[in-house]
Structure formats: structure tokens, C-alpha cells
Design a protein around this motif. Structure first.
Motif, mmCIF file in Angstrom:
data_model
loop_
_atom_site.group_PDB
_atom_site.id
_atom_site.type_symbol
_atom_site.label_atom_id
_atom_site.label_comp_id
_atom_site.label_asym_id
_atom_site.label_seq_id
_atom_site.Cartn_x
_atom_site.Cartn_y
_atom_site.Cartn_z
ATOM 1 N N VAL A 202 -15.749 -48.512 14.499
ATOM 2 C CA VAL A 202 -15.643 -49.465 13.393
ATOM 3 C C VAL A 202 -15.197 -48.705 12.154
ATOM 4 C CG1 VAL A 202 -16.790 -51.226 12.006
ATOM 5 C CG2 VAL A 202 -17.513 -50.835 14.366
ATOM 6 N N LEU A 203 -14.143 -49.160 11.520
ATOM 7 C CA LEU A 203 -13.692 -48.628 10.244
ATOM 8 C C LEU A 203 -13.981 -49.662 9.170
ATOM 9 C CD1 LEU A 203 -10.216 -47.057 11.144
ATOM 10 C CD2 LEU A 203 -12.447 -45.950 11.091
ATOM 11 N N ARG A 204 -14.550 -49.219 8.058
ATOM 12 C CA ARG A 204 -14.910 -50.135 6.967
ATOM 13 C C ARG A 204 -14.297 -49.639 5.673
ATOM 14 N NH1 ARG A 204 -20.581 -49.163 5.337
ATOM 15 N NH2 ARG A 204 -19.523 -47.726 3.944
ATOM 16 N N CYS A 205 -13.717 -50.563 4.920
ATOM 17 C CA CYS A 205 -13.122 -50.236 3.631
ATOM 18 C C CYS A 205 -13.630 -51.233 2.599
ATOM 19 C CB CYS A 205 -11.596 -50.274 3.711
ATOM 20 S SG CYS A 205 -10.782 -49.589 2.244
ATOM 21 N N ASN A 206 -14.368 -50.753 1.611
ATOM 22 C CA ASN A 206 -14.875 -51.589 0.533
ATOM 23 C C ASN A 206 -13.934 -51.497 -0.660
ATOM 24 O OD1 ASN A 206 -17.105 -52.103 2.146
ATOM 25 N ND2 ASN A 206 -18.363 -50.542 1.168
ATOM 26 N N PHE A 207 -13.739 -52.620 -1.323
ATOM 27 C CA PHE A 207 -12.933 -52.635 -2.526
ATOM 28 C C PHE A 207 -13.835 -52.353 -3.712
ATOM 29 C CE2 PHE A 207 -10.451 -56.130 -0.163
ATOM 30 C CZ PHE A 207 -9.866 -55.171 0.654
ATOM 31 N N GLY A 208 -13.457 -51.384 -4.515
ATOM 32 C CA GLY A 208 -14.241 -51.061 -5.697
ATOM 33 C C GLY A 208 -14.052 -52.111 -6.770
ATOM 34 N N PRO A 209 -14.819 -52.007 -7.859
ATOM 35 C CA PRO A 209 -14.647 -52.967 -8.956
ATOM 36 C C PRO A 209 -13.254 -52.861 -9.540
ATOM 37 C CG PRO A 209 -16.007 -51.111 -9.642
ATOM 38 C CD PRO A 209 -15.819 -50.978 -8.163
ATOM 39 N N GLY A 210 -12.734 -53.979 -9.979
ATOM 40 C CA GLY A 210 -11.391 -53.994 -10.552
ATOM 41 C C GLY A 210 -11.316 -53.171 -11.818
ATOM 42 N N ARG A 211 -10.140 -52.687 -12.118
ATOM 43 C CA ARG A 211 -9.955 -51.896 -13.329
ATOM 44 C C ARG A 211 -10.188 -52.757 -14.563
ATOM 45 N NH1 ARG A 211 -4.471 -48.373 -12.084
ATOM 46 N NH2 ARG A 211 -5.299 -47.213 -10.288
ATOM 47 N N PRO A 212 -10.898 -52.241 -15.558
ATOM 48 C CA PRO A 212 -11.143 -53.050 -16.753
ATOM 49 C C PRO A 212 -9.842 -53.330 -17.497
ATOM 50 C CG PRO A 212 -11.813 -50.770 -17.112
ATOM 51 C CD PRO A 212 -11.482 -50.890 -15.648
ATOM 52 N N LEU A 213 -9.809 -54.499 -18.132
ATOM 53 C CA LEU A 213 -8.625 -54.847 -18.908
ATOM 54 C C LEU A 213 -8.507 -53.966 -20.142
ATOM 55 C CD1 LEU A 213 -8.887 -58.741 -18.773
ATOM 56 C CD2 LEU A 213 -7.452 -57.247 -17.382
ATOM 57 N N THR A 214 -7.292 -53.787 -20.632
ATOM 58 C CA THR A 214 -7.075 -52.976 -21.828
ATOM 59 C C THR A 214 -7.769 -53.624 -23.016
ATOM 60 O OG1 THR A 214 -4.916 -52.351 -20.974
ATOM 61 C CG2 THR A 214 -5.326 -51.950 -23.326
ATOM 62 N N GLY A 215 -8.551 -52.832 -23.720
ATOM 63 C CA GLY A 215 -9.279 -53.360 -24.859
ATOM 64 C C GLY A 215 -8.367 -53.594 -26.042
ATOM 65 N N LEU A 216 -7.770 -54.789 -26.159
ATOM 66 C CA LEU A 216 -6.825 -55.085 -27.230
ATOM 67 C C LEU A 216 -7.519 -55.503 -28.516
ATOM 68 C CD1 LEU A 216 -4.134 -57.123 -25.265
ATOM 69 C CD2 LEU A 216 -4.056 -54.717 -25.930
ATOM 70 N N PHE A 217 -8.775 -55.915 -28.432
ATOM 71 C CA PHE A 217 -9.433 -56.452 -29.611
ATOM 72 C C PHE A 217 -9.601 -55.403 -30.696
ATOM 73 C CE2 PHE A 217 -11.780 -59.344 -32.056
ATOM 74 C CZ PHE A 217 -12.933 -58.731 -32.517
ATOM 75 N N LEU A 218 -10.057 -54.210 -30.307
ATOM 76 C CA LEU A 218 -10.275 -53.170 -31.308
ATOM 77 C C LEU A 218 -8.972 -52.719 -31.967
ATOM 78 C CD1 LEU A 218 -13.091 -51.040 -29.668
ATOM 79 C CD2 LEU A 218 -13.269 -52.651 -31.566
ATOM 80 N N PRO A 219 -7.916 -52.450 -31.193
ATOM 81 C CA PRO A 219 -6.655 -52.097 -31.870
ATOM 82 C C PRO A 219 -6.158 -53.182 -32.802
ATOM 83 C CG PRO A 219 -6.562 -51.487 -29.564
ATOM 84 C CD PRO A 219 -7.817 -52.267 -29.750
#
Length: 254
Positions: A202-219
Motif C-alpha cells: 500500500v502506498l499512501r500520499c497525503n496532501f499537505g495544507p495549501g500554501r497561504p495566500l499572499t498577504g496583500l492587506f499589509l502592503p
């Protein structure tokens, strides 16, 4: 090239119990309660009750009509069994939390296409099961010409790694010839290794959490602070520009 059958030794209840024990342990990283799992190439449905017992909301698909009828008679109540080939699934992207592709079943299409579909329809991760052509049992079946659906571990490892985006985790059971698989009398825990050495892997592959969106609010906030003095600039009679304080009112401007 895989053949079109399964080993006769895989039909016994002791063997199925050991497969279930491996799936319970290895897929324990997948929260089952309230999660949807699609079993691709479910065959006769022998693993469907065991997957339901793990807590998954199980659905299945099978291309062969006879196997699909048998699975419908023995599947847990409420289990949906669809007529579909593993290389073209009639489901949306990420429709299921997990998918389990049984590449050890007859009728499997091209492996890469099947893995791609298992990856596409899964939102959290997928797993692939297969009979190992390089195990002791696999070498025996090949020597006697047994019609067993065998695959080389590297042929399965590569597409799972490529489509999963990372190296898959692995577990295998059934070391030695098929005569050593069956357990009699007391139950015993199957010996598992994190390498594709056993007959069933059995081979298992878990998907990690998605990449966070670019923080546009602070800029944007910083840019607003930089642009605000220019917007509120007040020209003077001498031609210079005075910048009123932040608290000044607009009506005071000339």
C-alpha cells in the motif's frame, strides 16, 4: 505488464483480515468519521465493509458488470457503487476526501492514468494497493505462469510520487510464499515493513495544507500611508507644499 486476475489465496477471510488490519493501521492518519472515501476498482466489494468499519463514508466504482453486481449485494447498506473505469471517473475535482485505488484488481487500465484520476478526485490524499511482482510470492506466480495482476514497485512508486507531489509512505505484508499467509487458530498481527517487500503493498500520499495566500492587506496599508500625504497636500503662496496633519479637516483646504 499486469495480467488480468488476482491470486486465489487473496480470497480467504484470514488474508482479508490481514489486509484490513494493514489498512486500519496505515490509513489511520486519515480521519474517517464523516469523511468520504472512494474505492476505485472495488472488485467484488470484499474490502467495502471493512472500510466502512473504519468510519469512512464509502463509495465505490467498478468497470466489470458481474463484479459490480456482486459488490452491490455484499456492500454495506447505503453504499453507492458506480459503473466507471479507473482512468475516467465521473466525479468532480476533489469530490472525495480520500481515494483508494486498487491496482491489484483485474481490469485496471494504464496505471498513470488511474493514479491521475485518483489524485484529481481526492481533496486530502490517496492510496494505491498492488500485488508486488518482485516479492517471493510474485516471483513464484511469475515462474508458474499464474494469472495474477502483478506490478513492479517502481512502476507504482513513480506516478504516485509525481502526482502526489511528494514521496509516498509505504507498508507491505505477506512475506514468503502464499502457503505462509493463512493464519490458523489464534489471531496474530501481520508483519509490516515500510518497504515494498511483501506480496501486498500500500502506498499512501497525503496532501499537505495549501500554501497561504499572499498577504496583500499589509502592503496596501503601507502604500495608503505613503500616498495619503500626497492626496492631502496643500499648495502655499510661495509655491511650496505643506502637508497637513492627519487630523486636519478637508473643509479647511483652500
Amino acid at each position: 505488464m499486469p495480467t488480468t486476475s488476482r491470486p486465489a489465496d487473496a480470497s480467504g477471510q484470514p488474508v482479508l483480515s490481514q489486509q484490513e488490519a494493514l489498512l486500519r493501521t496505515f490509513l489511520g492518519a486519515w480521519p474517517g468519521q464523516g469523511r468520504r472515501l472512494l474505492c476505485i476498482n472495488c472488485g467484488n466489494g470484499d474490502l467495502l465493509p471493512r472500510l466502512r468499519a473504519c468510519g469512512f463514508d464509502v463509495a465505490a466504482c467498478e468497470h466489470d458488470y458481474g463484479a459490480r453486481l456482486h459488490a452491490a449485494r455484499h456492500a454495506p447498506q447505503g453504499t453507492e457503487i458506480f459503473a466507471a473505469s479507473d482512468d475516467h471517473l465521473p466525479f468532480d475535482d476533489g469530490e472525495f476526501d480520500w481515494t483508494l485505488l486498487r491496482a491489484d484488481n483485474p481490469g485496471s487500465a494504464e496505471l498513470e492514468a488511474a493514479v491521475a484520476e485518483a489524485r484529481r478526485t481526492a481533496a486530502r490524499g490517496f492510496a494505491v494497493t498492488f500485488w508486488n511482482a518482485l516479492s517471493v510470492s510474485g516471483l513464484y506466480w511469475r515462474a508458474v505462469g499464474a494469472p495474477v495482476c502483478l506490478r513492479r514497485p517502481r512502476d507504482v512508486w513513480r506516478p504516485v510520487r509525481d502526482y502526489g507531489g511528494r514521496s509516498p509512505a509505504c507498508r507491505s505484508i505477506f512475506f514468503g510464499p502464499p502457503s505462509c499467509w493463512r493464519t490458523s487458530g489464534r489471531q496474530r498481527t501481520p508483519w509490516r515493513l515500510p518497504l515494498p517487500l511483501g506480496a501486498w503493498c500500500v502506498l499512501r500520499c497525503n496532501f499537505g495544507p495549501g500554501r497561504p495566500l499572499t498577504g496583500l492587506f499589509l502592503p496596501l496599508r503601507d502604500m495608503e500611508n505613503r500616498l495619503e500625504p500626497q492626496i492631502n497636500a496643500v499648495p502655499t503662496a510661495s509655491g511650496t507644499v505643506d502637508f497637513p496633519s492627519r487630523g486636519s479637516r478637508t473643509k479647511d483646504l483652500p
